[in-house]
Scaffold this active site. Structure first.
Site, PDB file in Angstrom:
ATOM      1  N   SER A 146     -15.267 -34.390 -13.070  1.00  0.00           N
ATOM      2  CA  SER A 146     -14.590 -35.649 -13.330  1.00  0.00           C
ATOM      3  C   SER A 146     -13.128 -35.441 -13.738  1.00  0.00           C
ATOM      4  O   SER A 146     -12.306 -36.318 -13.489  1.00  0.00           O
ATOM      5  CB  SER A 146     -15.344 -36.462 -14.377  1.00  0.00           C
ATOM      6  OG  SER A 146     -15.676 -35.662 -15.474  1.00  0.00           O
ATOM      7  N   GLY A 172     -20.562 -40.863 -13.586  1.00  0.00           N
ATOM      8  CA  GLY A 172     -19.155 -41.072 -13.227  1.00  0.00           C
ATOM      9  C   GLY A 172     -18.889 -42.515 -12.808  1.00  0.00           C
ATOM     10  O   GLY A 172     -17.843 -43.086 -13.110  1.00  0.00           O
ATOM     11  N   ASP A 175     -25.395 -32.198 -16.295  1.00  0.00           N
ATOM     12  CA  ASP A 175     -25.449 -31.150 -17.313  1.00  0.00           C
ATOM     13  C   ASP A 175     -25.055 -31.686 -18.687  1.00  0.00           C
ATOM     14  O   ASP A 175     -24.517 -30.959 -19.508  1.00  0.00           O
ATOM     15  CB  ASP A 175     -24.560 -29.980 -16.913  1.00  0.00           C
ATOM     16  CG  ASP A 175     -23.130 -30.431 -16.678  1.00  0.00           C
ATOM     17  OD1 ASP A 175     -22.914 -31.665 -16.615  1.00  0.00           O
ATOM     18  OD2 ASP A 175     -22.247 -29.589 -16.561  1.00  0.00           O
ATOM     19  N   ASP A 234     -25.493 -43.108 -11.886  1.00  0.00           N
ATOM     20  CA  ASP A 234     -24.507 -42.018 -11.855  1.00  0.00           C
ATOM     21  C   ASP A 234     -23.540 -42.148 -13.039  1.00  0.00           C
ATOM     22  O   ASP A 234     -22.912 -43.194 -13.224  1.00  0.00           O
ATOM     23  CB  ASP A 234     -23.710 -42.062 -10.550  1.00  0.00           C
ATOM     24  CG  ASP A 234     -22.619 -41.013 -10.562  1.00  0.00           C
ATOM     25  OD1 ASP A 234     -22.970 -39.818 -10.603  1.00  0.00           O
ATOM     26  OD2 ASP A 234     -21.435 -41.378 -10.586  1.00  0.00           O
ATOM     27  N   ARG A 278     -23.198 -32.447  -9.162  1.00  0.00           N
ATOM     28  CA  ARG A 278     -24.368 -31.706  -9.644  1.00  0.00           C
ATOM     29  C   ARG A 278     -25.674 -32.379  -9.306  1.00  0.00           C
ATOM     30  O   ARG A 278     -26.677 -31.716  -9.057  1.00  0.00           O
ATOM     31  CB  ARG A 278     -24.322 -31.639 -11.165  1.00  0.00           C
ATOM     32  CG  ARG A 278     -23.328 -30.723 -11.707  1.00  0.00           C
ATOM     33  CD  ARG A 278     -23.444 -30.747 -13.228  1.00  0.00           C
ATOM     34  NE  ARG A 278     -22.237 -30.211 -13.819  1.00  0.00           N
ATOM     35  CZ  ARG A 278     -21.941 -28.937 -13.821  1.00  0.00           C
ATOM     36  NH1 ARG A 278     -22.756 -28.065 -13.271  1.00  0.00           N
ATOM     37  NH2 ARG A 278     -20.817 -28.511 -14.348  1.00  0.00           N
ATOM     38  N   HIS A 309       0.816  -1.209   0.000  1.00  0.00           N
ATOM     39  CA  HIS A 309       0.000   0.000   0.000  1.00  0.00           C
ATOM     40  C   HIS A 309       0.846   1.254   0.000  1.00  0.00           C
ATOM     41  O   HIS A 309       0.426   2.297   0.487  1.00  0.00           O
ATOM     42  CB  HIS A 309      -0.937   0.018   1.209  1.00  0.00           C
ATOM     43  CG  HIS A 309      -1.942  -1.076   1.156  1.00  0.00           C
ATOM     44  ND1 HIS A 309      -1.834  -2.219   1.905  1.00  0.00           N
ATOM     45  CD2 HIS A 309      -3.053  -1.217   0.396  1.00  0.00           C
ATOM     46  CE1 HIS A 309      -2.853  -3.011   1.625  1.00  0.00           C
ATOM     47  NE2 HIS A 309      -3.590  -2.428   0.721  1.00  0.00           N
ATOM     48  N   ASP A 333     -22.749 -33.586 -20.050  1.00  0.00           N
ATOM     49  CA  ASP A 333     -21.424 -33.429 -20.654  1.00  0.00           C
ATOM     50  C   ASP A 333     -20.440 -34.524 -20.269  1.00  0.00           C
ATOM     51  O   ASP A 333     -19.301 -34.503 -20.709  1.00  0.00           O
ATOM     52  CB  ASP A 333     -20.820 -32.052 -20.299  1.00  0.00           C
ATOM     53  CG  ASP A 333     -20.611 -31.876 -18.801  1.00  0.00           C
ATOM     54  OD1 ASP A 333     -20.963 -32.791 -18.029  1.00  0.00           O
ATOM     55  OD2 ASP A 333     -20.101 -30.815 -18.401  1.00  0.00           O
ATOM     56  N   HIS A 334     -20.858 -35.481 -19.448  1.00  0.00           N
ATOM     57  CA  HIS A 334     -19.859 -36.400 -18.900  1.00  0.00           C
ATOM     58  C   HIS A 334     -19.148 -37.222 -19.982  1.00  0.00           C
ATOM     59  O   HIS A 334     -17.920 -37.320 -19.981  1.00  0.00           O
ATOM     60  CB  HIS A 334     -20.478 -37.321 -17.850  1.00  0.00           C
ATOM     61  CG  HIS A 334     -19.463 -38.162 -17.161  1.00  0.00           C
ATOM     62  ND1 HIS A 334     -18.437 -37.608 -16.427  1.00  0.00           N
ATOM     63  CD2 HIS A 334     -19.251 -39.500 -17.139  1.00  0.00           C
ATOM     64  CE1 HIS A 334     -17.657 -38.576 -15.972  1.00  0.00           C
ATOM     65  NE2 HIS A 334     -18.121 -39.723 -16.388  1.00  0.00           N
ATOM     66  N   GLY A 335     -19.905 -37.796 -20.894  1.00  0.00           N
ATOM     67  CA  GLY A 335     -19.285 -38.592 -21.958  1.00  0.00           C
ATOM     68  C   GLY A 335     -18.388 -37.730 -22.838  1.00  0.00           C
ATOM     69  O   GLY A 335     -17.272 -38.118 -23.197  1.00  0.00           O
TER      70      GLY A 335
HETATM   71  P1  ADP Z   1     -19.655 -32.083 -13.989  1.00  0.00           P
HETATM   72  O1  ADP Z   1     -20.498 -32.624 -12.890  1.00  0.00           O
HETATM   73  O2  ADP Z   1     -18.778 -31.003 -13.539  1.00  0.00           O
HETATM   74  O3  ADP Z   1     -20.471 -31.748 -15.193  1.00  0.00           O
HETATM   75  P2  ADP Z   1     -18.930 -34.559 -15.204  1.00  0.00           P
HETATM   76  O4  ADP Z   1     -20.308 -34.543 -15.751  1.00  0.00           O
HETATM   77  O5  ADP Z   1     -17.825 -34.791 -16.165  1.00  0.00           O
HETATM   78  O6  ADP Z   1     -18.645 -33.255 -14.419  1.00  0.00           O
HETATM   79  O7  ADP Z   1     -18.805 -35.673 -14.080  1.00  0.00           O
HETATM   80  C1  ADP Z   1     -19.861 -35.977 -13.209  1.00  0.00           C
HETATM   81  C2  ADP Z   1     -19.449 -37.123 -12.320  1.00  0.00           C
HETATM   82  O8  ADP Z   1     -18.437 -36.725 -11.425  1.00  0.00           O
HETATM   83  C3  ADP Z   1     -20.554 -37.611 -11.446  1.00  0.00           C
HETATM   84  O9  ADP Z   1     -21.363 -38.530 -12.118  1.00  0.00           O
HETATM   85  C4  ADP Z   1     -19.832 -38.241 -10.273  1.00  0.00           C
HETATM   86  O10 ADP Z   1     -19.557 -39.607 -10.460  1.00  0.00           O
HETATM   87  C5  ADP Z   1     -18.526 -37.511 -10.249  1.00  0.00           C
HETATM   88  N1  ADP Z   1     -18.480 -36.659  -9.084  1.00  0.00           N
HETATM   89  C6  ADP Z   1     -19.040 -35.453  -8.925  1.00  0.00           C
HETATM   90  N2  ADP Z   1     -18.800 -34.997  -7.689  1.00  0.00           N
HETATM   91  C7  ADP Z   1     -18.088 -35.935  -7.047  1.00  0.00           C
HETATM   92  C8  ADP Z   1     -17.530 -36.081  -5.738  1.00  0.00           C
HETATM   93  N3  ADP Z   1     -17.682 -35.132  -4.826  1.00  0.00           N
HETATM   94  N4  ADP Z   1     -16.848 -37.195  -5.442  1.00  0.00           N
HETATM   95  C9  ADP Z   1     -16.690 -38.154  -6.361  1.00  0.00           C
HETATM   96  N5  ADP Z   1     -17.190 -38.077  -7.590  1.00  0.00           N
HETATM   97  C10 ADP Z   1     -17.886 -37.001  -7.942  1.00  0.00           C
HETATM   98 MG    MG Z   2     -21.662 -33.117 -16.098  1.00  0.00          MG
END
Ligand code: ADP
Ligand code: MG
Length: 585
Positions: free
Chosen positions: A446, A559, A401, A557, A544, A218, A403-405
């Site tokens: 993920s 993930g 949301d 789920d 989410r 500062h 987008d996972h795949g």
């Molecule tokens: P985002 O949720 O940011 O869109 P993805 O869709 O790529 O990311 O991944 C979602 C996956 O991440 C979920 O299905 C779950 O298995 C995993 N996940 C989310 N939060 C956690 C957590 N706190 N601990 C372990 N796995 C988690």
């Molecule tokens: Mg997602």
């Protein structure tokens, strides 16, 4: 006073406007003194920081993906008033799972942020604040309000921001912020002061042959005025103080050589040169290093050095991707054992499962067999994720949301594309680099979680110096623990953990019963798939899907499903190896 300004009273507003107009894709104005992300992200903990202005690019330059959600700026060197901090909280609290205020230790800031926090808490906002006090120039005991918060704050923004982005809850993000605060130390020096535009004259003056050691940010005087010294001597004095304040023995650290606003890059480089030499001579490993103007004091000719002691978690969070105006990735030091780059003529790593139509690089025969196997397995995982991309994305539709795949395929496609160059090192290095790619390319929750799993596998392989089924199980166990720690999840939360836990248990059973590797992995993959199925009735408590509460029940789920597919790909790749040679896994 000569400055590139207009009327002193317009400075703050024009600075904010200038940043926002320059970087509209990253930041936006919520008010004249409040900057938020251009694309708001809800459903996570929101980070708010700020203070008086004059420290640009702090703090608005750290608003962005992976860092802050909002920055509030008071007049130059003046804390924003309580109602302005509250306005910044209000700008991000709706839709956030919590709000963390990151405050630098100056009475004005602490009081205003604290009051705003209690007001928000009374209104039902889940809120906490942390106070950064990294400046070792002032001795805590002789300075009743404690040490000042200075450039080390940027590391708090980065690590806490990465944790929030990864889905940590408020307690988790606060814990990370506090860990950084406990492990970062900073000290600065100046050779020319700065002038607050509205004041018109500098906060202190220095003769041509004087320096001010231990300055804050500062424009206030430091702790010791002394005769000018060469840059190396200044660095030595500062590092002496920093390294004497915390146990850095054999530490892995991140280093920030920060310019105070009026120090040109070439001088910072001279400073940084010495910093690295001194740290190396003390046996301290610099994992990430940064150089530039991160937290300035107007045009002050000065610099500060910050040294952050890292553990695995902080290392990982620091390396996570971020997109903010003023954040640049540090240059990670190459691991010592990285082999020299292969000559251009050397064959690339054979990739077992290159996509149809692609020509496969021929095996070179000169590769470390473990590396080659890891490369094959990673390519097989990439193929499997490509094949199940749409299905995994559809699973993420009702409870996430969508987008996972896409996320997973994008990340592993990038790993596969890198295999020819990555496969030239040892297996642990390959896994570690794959982890970094996954962290930076997958994103979402993920990305950091799968990245953590790969990193832990890498650590297990490196420690053992070999790769076997037992080492794989060990890495999986440590990866699971790392994921639980990073994201705060537990079995039954309806996440990938629910597929990992049964897979690990199955692997352990197989190891005890001396089941051959390929069969053991195949059983583990089945256990993971069953674990993923078993997430269907669960109500999500993490990720989410948890925002849906009871409505998350009835869906698998994503993930957990992707983990089962990954493990299945590993099992099949190892089984295929067995038909080629002995599957010594
Ligand atoms: P985002 O949720 O940011 O869109 P993805 O869709 O790529 O990311 O991944 C979602 C996956 O991440 C979920 O299905 C779950 O298995 C995993 N996940 C989310 N939060 C956690 C957590 N706190 N601990 C372990 N796995 C988690
Ligand atoms: Mg997602």
């Amino acid at each position: 006073m000569k400055k590139f300004i207009n009327r002193p009273e317009d400075v703050e507003r024009q600075v904010v406007d200038g940043y926002v107009k320059t970087y509209p894709g990253i930041i936006a104005k919520a008010a004249d003194d409040i900057v938020v992300r251009a694309r708001r992200k809800t459903g996570k903990v929101a980070l708010v920081s700020g203070g008086g202005m004059g420290h640009e690019p702090a703090h608005l330059g750290y608003v962005g993906e992976g860092m802050l959600d909002a920055a509030v700026g008071g007049a130059i060197y003046t804390s924003p008033a309580e109602d302005r901090v509250k306005a910044a909280i209000d700008a991000v609290a709706p839709g956030a799972t919590g709000v963390l205020l990151i405050v630098k230790n100056y009475t004005g800031d602490v009081v205003n942020f604290k009051m705003a926090a209690s007001e928000a808490a009374e209104e039902g906002v889940n809120i906490a604040y942390v106070v950064v006090d990294d400046d070792v120039a002032v001795d805590g005991s002789s300075f009743t309000v404690g040490r000042r918060g200075v450039a080390g704050t940027v590391f708090v923004h980065k690590c806490a921001g990465a944790a929030a982005e990864a889905g940590a809850d408020l307690a988790g993000v606060e814990r990370v912020a506090k860990k950084v605060i406990a492990n970062v130390r900073t000290m600065g020096v100046a050779i020319e002061p700065c002038t607050v535009p509205a004041a018109g004259k500098p906060g202190f003056t220095l003769a041509d042959d004087e320096m001010e050691m231990g300055v804050g940010i500062h424009g206030e005087p430091g702790v010791r005025r002394a005769a000018m010294e060469p840059a190396d001597a200044m660095v030595d004095e500062i590092l002496e103080k920093i390294l004497g304040d915390l146990d850095y023995a054999n530490a892995r650290v991140a280093v920030l050589v920060n310019g105070a606003g009026g120090t040109p890059p070439y001088e910072l480089a001279i400073v940084s040169n010495r910093v690295h030499d001194v740290l190396a001579s003390r046996g301290i490993t610099v994992v990430q290093s940064y150089m530039g103007s991160y937290m300035t004091s107007l045009e002050m000719r000065g610099f500060s050095i910050s040294v952050l002691r890292l553990d695995e978690e902080l290392e990982h969070l620091l390396a996570a991707p971020a997109h903010a105006v003023a954040w640049r990735e540090g240059a990670a030091a190459p691991a010592k054992e990285v082999a020299a780059p292969a000559p251009a003529s050397a064959g690339a790593v054979p990739v077992a499962s290159a996509r149809a139509g692609e020509t496969r690089p021929e095996p070179s025969g000169a590769l470390d067999p473990a590396t080659e196997r890891v490369a094959r397995v990673l390519a097989a995982v990439a193929d499997t994720l490509d094949a199940h991309k749409d299905e995994l994305t559809e699973l993420d539709m009702p409870i996430g949301d969508s987008d996972h795949g896409i996320n997973m395929a994008r990340g592993f496609d990038a790993v596969r594309a890198q295999l020819p160059e990555l496969g030239t090192g040892d297996a642990a290095t390959l896994l570690r680099k794959a982890a970094m790619t996954i962290i930076s390319k997958v994103g979402g929750s993920s990305g950091p979680l799968y990245g953590t799993l790969l990193r832990k596998l890498s650590v297990a392989v490196k420690r053992a110096g070999t790769l076997s089924l037992a080492i794989f199980a060990q890495g999986l166990e440590e990866g699971l623990a790392g994921i639980e720690e990073l994201a705060g999840g537990a079995p039954g939360d309806k996440t990938m953990i629910d597929a990992m836990v049964p897979a690990l248990a199955s692997l352990k059973d197989s190891l005890a019963a001396e089941v051959p590797a390929a069969e053991a992995l195949s059983r583990a993959a089945r256990a993971a798939a069953d674990g993923a199925e078993a997430t269907i009735p669960l109500v999500a408590r993490k990720g989410r899907a948890s925002y849906l509460g009871e409505r998350s029940a009835g869906h698998k789920d994503p993930g957990a499903a992707s983990f089962a597919y990954c493990l299945d790909a590993v099992a099949k790749a190892v089984a295929a190896e067995g038909t080629r040679s002995d599957a010594a896994a």
